[in-house]
Design an enzyme around this catalytic site. Structure first.
Site, PDB file in Angstrom:
ATOM      1  N   SER A 176      19.460   7.810   3.593  1.00  0.00           N
ATOM      2  CA  SER A 176      19.968   8.438   4.811  1.00  0.00           C
ATOM      3  C   SER A 176      20.496   7.454   5.843  1.00  0.00           C
ATOM      4  O   SER A 176      21.350   7.798   6.644  1.00  0.00           O
ATOM      5  CB  SER A 176      18.877   9.296   5.443  1.00  0.00           C
ATOM      6  N   HIS A 204      21.106  14.107   1.187  1.00  0.00           N
ATOM      7  CA  HIS A 204      22.474  13.686   1.534  1.00  0.00           C
ATOM      8  C   HIS A 204      23.410  13.651   0.328  1.00  0.00           C
ATOM      9  O   HIS A 204      24.558  13.237   0.461  1.00  0.00           O
ATOM     10  CB  HIS A 204      22.440  12.301   2.203  1.00  0.00           C
ATOM     11  N   LYS A 235      22.138  19.848   6.065  1.00  0.00           N
ATOM     12  CA  LYS A 235      23.175  18.802   6.182  1.00  0.00           C
ATOM     13  C   LYS A 235      24.488  19.372   5.638  1.00  0.00           C
ATOM     14  O   LYS A 235      25.111  20.164   6.330  1.00  0.00           O
ATOM     15  CB  LYS A 235      22.681  17.540   5.504  1.00  0.00           C
TER      16      LYS A 235
HETATM   17  C1  LIG Z   1      16.615  11.950   3.091  1.00  0.00           C
HETATM   18  C2  LIG Z   1      16.142  13.053   3.975  1.00  0.00           C
HETATM   19  N1  LIG Z   1      15.183  13.861   3.526  1.00  0.00           N
HETATM   20  C3  LIG Z   1      14.721  14.885   4.277  1.00  0.00           C
HETATM   21  C4  LIG Z   1      15.206  15.123   5.534  1.00  0.00           C
HETATM   22  C5  LIG Z   1      14.635  16.247   6.356  1.00  0.00           C
HETATM   23  O1  LIG Z   1      15.454  17.354   6.273  1.00  0.00           O
HETATM   24  P1  LIG Z   1      15.442  18.470   7.424  1.00  0.00           P
HETATM   25  O2  LIG Z   1      16.268  17.933   8.538  1.00  0.00           O
HETATM   26  O3  LIG Z   1      16.018  19.679   6.755  1.00  0.00           O
HETATM   27  O4  LIG Z   1      14.014  18.663   7.815  1.00  0.00           O
HETATM   28  C6  LIG Z   1      16.234  14.325   6.033  1.00  0.00           C
HETATM   29  C7  LIG Z   1      16.823  14.599   7.361  1.00  0.00           C
HETATM   30  O5  LIG Z   1      16.647  13.970   8.327  1.00  0.00           O
HETATM   31  C8  LIG Z   1      16.706  13.260   5.241  1.00  0.00           C
HETATM   32  O6  LIG Z   1      17.647  12.428   5.706  1.00  0.00           O
END
Ligand SMILES: Cc1ncc(COP(=O)(O)O)c(C=O)c1O
Length: 378
Positions: A176, A204, A235
């Site tokens: 991320s 992502h 996302k």
């Molecule tokens: C790699 C990753 N996993 C999980 C999440 C969490 O997702 P959510 O924003 O739907 O809680 C994010 C988001 O920030 C992320 O970048």
């Protein structure tokens, strides 16, 4: 007592330039101050959060189903949720899928339910905070392997595998904060060789890689019994929620044991309807193709400005400016370019960065405006 302790902590954060505060996203307030904002901070890679077909579906279904879901899926809250789960399972080519109220809740709920005492988790050093928290909540032992370093991973497995029951290898599909891609082909081979289970958080990668189907598809790997795919609906899908995909038994087990699934109210039905429509749009392929074209264009322009050396395959660009980062981000915002600075503890000290994320709405002029402004302020 607590008040003065917290005041002291907050002062320390300010003194160390680590103080976080909330800032309104003026893009979404219809530019109420009449400025022309450029947004390079959102994860809405396919601009589906504002897609008319989706907002129409939300309006229509909202009228039909009402506002809230009123409870956990296991009590009163199972409305149109299984429709979305069928859609996601079909999209990812897996037996089943299960949705959660966020990607964070998915990682925490899946990892803590499946990884038990006596099991070993191998987790990439740059995995997302929600994976780290899921590992902490599990009763398993956790070892961290160097980022994308499969030799280090094998070494740790060789030294430890015999002492444990199940072996879990957990990785982001696309990282991320760096936008790079986990070597899933190698990780799958390692999981097979050591009788392990590979858990991929494709927050992502979904909608972005493999014609939108995700990082597994990018490597032409097929879903299998020892792969569990996690993702978010917040996302590229443009909405809210999270999901896990895998075999029947995994999903049934999670329905029965995963605490963030069981003890939390399910997603509002209008959001679920919006996500179904979103997958219908993504599976046609056009938005992802458009994103890939825009990534090619951004690569060209960012290279011209010496902001990157290698071509990116994903829409996340880390421009590392170290301790100058927050200052540059602030100046960009003053000049109507919204582009967040990321600092410790999200990334290591010294590797503070502007996290630039591009989407299908950006034009060549937008990329150039960003580069010119960065050049001026760095
Ligand atoms: C790699 C990753 N996993 C999980 C999440 C969490 O997702 P959510 O924003 O739907 O809680 C994010 C988001 O920030 C992320 O970048």
């Amino acid at each position: 007592m607590l008040k003065s302790q917290l005041q002291q902590k907050l002062r320390e954060l300010k003194d160390n330039n680590l103080y976080r505060f909330l800032r309104k996203n003026n893009m979404r307030n219809n530019n109420e101050d009449n400025k022309n904002y450029l947004d390079f901070s959102s994860n809405d890679y396919l601009c589906l959060s504002i897609n008319k077909e989706i907002t129409d579906a939300i309006k229509e279904r909202g009228l039909k189903y009402g506002f809230g879901s009123t409870g956990s899926r296991l009590t009163s809250g199972d409305i149109n949720h299984q429709l979305l789960e069928h859609k996601i399972a079909e999209f990812k080519g897996t037996e089943r899928s299960l949705i959660y109220s966020s990607g964070y809740a998915t990682n925490v709920g899946v990892i803590s339910a499946l990884c038990k005492k006596g099991d070993l988790i191998l987790s990439d050093k740059l995995n997302h905070a929600s994976i780290i928290d899921g590992c902490k909540l599990s009763k398993s032992d956790v070892l961290i392997y160097n980022h994308c370093d499969t030799d280090n991973l094998i070494d740790l497995i060789e030294k430890n595998r015999n002492n444990y029951n199940n072996l879990f290898i957990i990785t982001d599909g696309v990282f991320s904060m760096d936008g790079d891609i986990a070597p899933l082909d190698k990780l799958k081979k390692i999981a097979d060789e050591y009788n392990g289970i590979l858990i991929i958080d494709d927050a992502h990668g979904t909608g972005v890689l493999g014609n939108g189907r995700g990082t597994l598809k990018h490597f032409n790997l097929k879903p299998s019994d020892n792969i569990i795919q996690i993702g978010t609906l917040s996302k590229a899908v443009g909405g809210l929620g999270g999901f896990v995909c895998g075999i029947e038994e995994v999903i049934e087990y999670l329905i029965n044991t995963s605490r963030s699934f069981i003890y939390s109210t399910s997603l509002p039905p209008s959001v679920v309807s919006g996500c179904i429509k979103s997958f219908e749009i993504i599976e046609k392929g056009a938005p992802t193709k458009k994103l890939q074209k825009n990534i090619e264009l951004a690569n060209k322009i960012f290279k011209e400005h010496d902001l990157i050396e290698e071509d990116n395959l994903t829409p996340i660009y880390p421009f590392i400016f170290g301790d100058k980062t927050m200052d540059i981000a602030e100046r960009l915002i003053k000049n109507n370019i919204f582009c967040v600075g990321i600092r410790y503890p999200t990334v290591p000290k010294g590797l503070e960065r502007l996290r630039v994320s591009i989407n299908i709405g950006h034009s060549e002029g937008d990329f150039r405006a960003l580069c010119e402004s960065i050049k001026k302020f760095k």
